[in-house]
Design a protein around this motif. Structure first.
Motif, mmCIF file in Angstrom:
data_model
loop_
_atom_site.group_PDB
_atom_site.id
_atom_site.type_symbol
_atom_site.label_atom_id
_atom_site.label_comp_id
_atom_site.label_asym_id
_atom_site.label_seq_id
_atom_site.Cartn_x
_atom_site.Cartn_y
_atom_site.Cartn_z
ATOM 1 N N GLN A 1 87.761 48.879 -63.724
ATOM 2 C CA GLN A 1 88.367 49.925 -62.910
ATOM 3 C C GLN A 1 87.488 51.155 -62.924
ATOM 4 N N VAL A 2 87.335 51.780 -61.745
ATOM 5 C CA VAL A 2 86.610 53.049 -61.691
ATOM 6 C C VAL A 2 87.427 54.051 -60.893
ATOM 7 N N ASP A 3 87.223 55.304 -61.251
ATOM 8 C CA ASP A 3 87.945 56.377 -60.603
ATOM 9 C C ASP A 3 87.180 56.840 -59.369
ATOM 10 N N GLU A 4 87.943 57.430 -58.417
ATOM 11 C CA GLU A 4 87.306 57.876 -57.179
ATOM 12 C C GLU A 4 86.255 58.946 -57.443
ATOM 13 N N HIS A 5 86.512 59.836 -58.381
ATOM 14 C CA HIS A 5 85.625 60.988 -58.557
ATOM 15 C C HIS A 5 84.439 60.659 -59.455
ATOM 16 N N ALA A 6 84.578 59.647 -60.248
ATOM 17 C CA ALA A 6 83.440 59.231 -61.076
ATOM 18 C C ALA A 6 83.144 57.768 -60.771
ATOM 19 N N ALA A 7 83.002 57.466 -59.457
ATOM 20 C CA ALA A 7 82.856 56.066 -59.046
ATOM 21 C C ALA A 7 81.437 55.592 -59.321
ATOM 22 N N GLU A 8 81.165 55.316 -60.561
ATOM 23 C CA GLU A 8 79.822 54.890 -60.915
ATOM 24 C C GLU A 8 79.897 53.754 -61.929
ATOM 25 N N VAL A 9 79.107 52.723 -61.647
ATOM 26 C CA VAL A 9 79.107 51.519 -62.458
ATOM 27 C C VAL A 9 77.649 51.203 -62.772
ATOM 28 N N PRO A 10 77.340 50.678 -63.958
ATOM 29 C CA PRO A 10 75.945 50.300 -64.194
ATOM 30 C C PRO A 10 75.517 49.157 -63.273
ATOM 31 N N THR A 11 74.249 49.165 -62.887
ATOM 32 C CA THR A 11 73.763 48.138 -61.972
ATOM 33 C C THR A 11 73.447 46.847 -62.725
ATOM 34 N N LEU A 12 73.509 45.740 -61.988
ATOM 35 C CA LEU A 12 73.128 44.451 -62.576
ATOM 36 C C LEU A 12 71.750 44.010 -62.119
ATOM 37 N N THR A 13 71.017 44.915 -61.462
ATOM 38 C CA THR A 13 69.724 44.486 -60.915
ATOM 39 C C THR A 13 68.762 44.034 -61.998
ATOM 40 N N GLY A 14 68.932 44.530 -63.232
ATOM 41 C CA GLY A 14 68.050 44.098 -64.313
ATOM 42 C C GLY A 14 68.238 42.640 -64.672
ATOM 43 N N LEU A 15 69.438 42.098 -64.405
ATOM 44 C CA LEU A 15 69.727 40.711 -64.771
ATOM 45 C C LEU A 15 69.655 39.770 -63.582
ATOM 46 N N PHE A 16 70.119 40.246 -62.437
ATOM 47 C CA PHE A 16 70.133 39.409 -61.232
ATOM 48 C C PHE A 16 69.513 40.199 -60.085
ATOM 49 N N GLY A 17 68.410 39.711 -59.546
ATOM 50 C CA GLY A 17 67.768 40.413 -58.439
ATOM 51 C C GLY A 17 68.659 40.490 -57.219
ATOM 52 N N SER A 18 69.503 39.475 -57.040
ATOM 53 C CA SER A 18 70.352 39.456 -55.847
ATOM 54 C C SER A 18 71.385 40.577 -55.871
ATOM 55 N N ALA A 19 71.555 41.209 -57.018
ATOM 56 C CA ALA A 19 72.525 42.301 -57.089
ATOM 57 C C ALA A 19 72.108 43.474 -56.223
ATOM 58 N N ARG A 20 70.823 43.579 -55.920
ATOM 59 C CA ARG A 20 70.354 44.740 -55.156
ATOM 60 C C ARG A 20 71.084 44.867 -53.828
ATOM 61 N N TYR A 21 71.098 43.766 -53.061
ATOM 62 C CA TYR A 21 71.715 43.829 -51.736
ATOM 63 C C TYR A 21 73.227 43.913 -51.834
ATOM 64 N N MET A 22 73.809 43.155 -52.771
ATOM 65 C CA MET A 22 75.273 43.141 -52.821
ATOM 66 C C MET A 22 75.809 44.497 -53.268
ATOM 67 N N GLU A 23 75.085 45.151 -54.158
ATOM 68 C CA GLU A 23 75.535 46.475 -54.585
ATOM 69 C C GLU A 23 75.358 47.495 -53.464
ATOM 70 N N ARG A 24 74.319 47.307 -52.655
ATOM 71 C CA ARG A 24 74.169 48.198 -51.506
ATOM 72 C C ARG A 24 75.354 48.058 -50.564
ATOM 73 N N GLU A 25 75.817 46.835 -50.374
ATOM 74 C CA GLU A 25 76.947 46.631 -49.474
ATOM 75 C C GLU A 25 78.207 47.300 -50.028
ATOM 76 N N VAL A 26 78.456 47.148 -51.325
ATOM 77 C CA VAL A 26 79.641 47.785 -51.906
ATOM 78 C C VAL A 26 79.525 49.297 -51.810
#
Lengths: 163, 156
Positions: free
Chosen positions: B86-111
């Motif tokens: 769960q993340v809050d609207e005002h601190a809507a920040e999550v660590p990226t998974l790009t270090g583990l999965f390269g495909s996370a780059r595009y999917m995180e951009r979409e989110v």
């Protein structure tokens, strides 16, 4: 003078007759209506019978722009450019519900009918349209071309530019 | 011999807020701070080699407002695992998974496009499905359904 007027009307008939049987469509196919377009343009329904069969895959050689399918806001720039690249005379057909009105897509992504971006001459409803409806639309457009004015002589006023 | 799911719960259960079964799929509710540790363990020790999807869910009335949902697949077992945080609207920040999965780059951009959730560490969060100049996040529940932002101005 009366003779010139008479000749001018006969000239419009002749040019209209020529133009209506040499429609070169440019299929701008973005979605599932494209399947229906393939059906209507191939053997079974065969738009070749109406002189409107040979798709020109460059806008510069075509004079009927068939917008087949959903147009998103990002696509709208492309279709606007394609329309501008087509030479006069040119006509536009909105093929299917999405191209006519946005269809059931009422959201942030989809243009609510391609006539919001370019002028459209003939609308074909349906999701997707029956091939008969497309043929009917082509015939209606041909009737319109046949009865239209075709100012091609230097003495005639050029048609107003559409935007 | 514990099953695939039992082994995961044994090992990662203490790091989760809750683990439960949703229609036969293992769901791990975690805190954002545990995300990288849990995903690393899933990938390295449980064979979850495929990063299937990341998306979000908007609950406008709830605090914190968003769920971020990840799906992973372990091809050897043909088993899927779902992670939720769960993340809050005002601190809507999550660590990226790009270090583990390269495909996370595009999917995180979409989110990021659709929900405005930032992924700390993803260097490229330019719009991917939307376009430059688009204001707001269209899959948030408070984005008006009929609000359009045409690139080509509409003819009048």
């Amino acid at each position: 003078m009366a003779v010139m007027d008479y000749l001018t009307t006969r000239k419009d008939d002749l040019v209209g007759w020529v133009r209506k049987f040499s429609l070169f469509p440019y299929p701008f196919v973005t979605a599932c209506c494209g399947m229906e377009f393939m059906s209507v343009s191939s053997t079974l329904y065969d738009t070749d019978r109406f002189g409107a069969a040979l798709p020109r895959f460059t806008p510069r050689q075509s004079d009927l722009l068939m917008v087949v399918g959903t147009v998103s806001h990002k696509q709208a720039q492309v279709i606007r450019k394609i329309y501008d690249q087509m030479c006069e005379p040119k006509w536009v057909m909105a093929f299917g519900a999405c191209a006519t009105s946005g269809g059931f897509y009422r959201n942030y992504a989809v243009v609510q009918g391609v006539d919001k971006v370019i002028p459209v001459d003939i609308y074909v409803p349906g999701c997707p349209p029956r091939p008969e409806m497309v043929i009917d639309a082509i015939m209606m457009l041909q009737d319109r071309i046949a009865n239209d004015k075709h100012p091609i002589l230097p003495s005639e006023q050029p048609p107003p530019e559409r935007s | 011999m514990p099953t695939f799911y039992e082994a995961i719960v044994d090992r990662l259960g203490p790091r989760c807020l809750r683990t439960w079964d949703s229609h036969g799929m293992l769901v791990l509710d975690i805190d954002a701070s545990q995300l990288l540790v849990v995903v690393e363990a899933l990938k390295a020790d449980f064979g979850c080699a495929l990063f299937l999807d990341v998306t979000a869910v908007d609950y406008p009335a709830r605090q914190p407002r968003f769920d971020v949902v990840y799906h992973f697949l372990a091809p050897a077992q043909m088993q899927r695992v779902r992670l939720k945080l769960q993340v809050d609207e005002h601190a809507a920040e999550v660590p990226t998974l790009t270090g583990l999965f390269g495909s996370a780059r595009y999917m995180e951009r979409e989110v990021h496009d659709m929900y405005g959730i930032r992924f700390a560490g993803n260097a490229d969060l330019r719009p991917i499905l939307l376009y430059e100049g688009f204001e707001g996040h269209p899959l948030r529940k408070d984005y008006a359904m009929e609000h359009e932002q045409p690139i080509v101005p509409y003819r009048t």
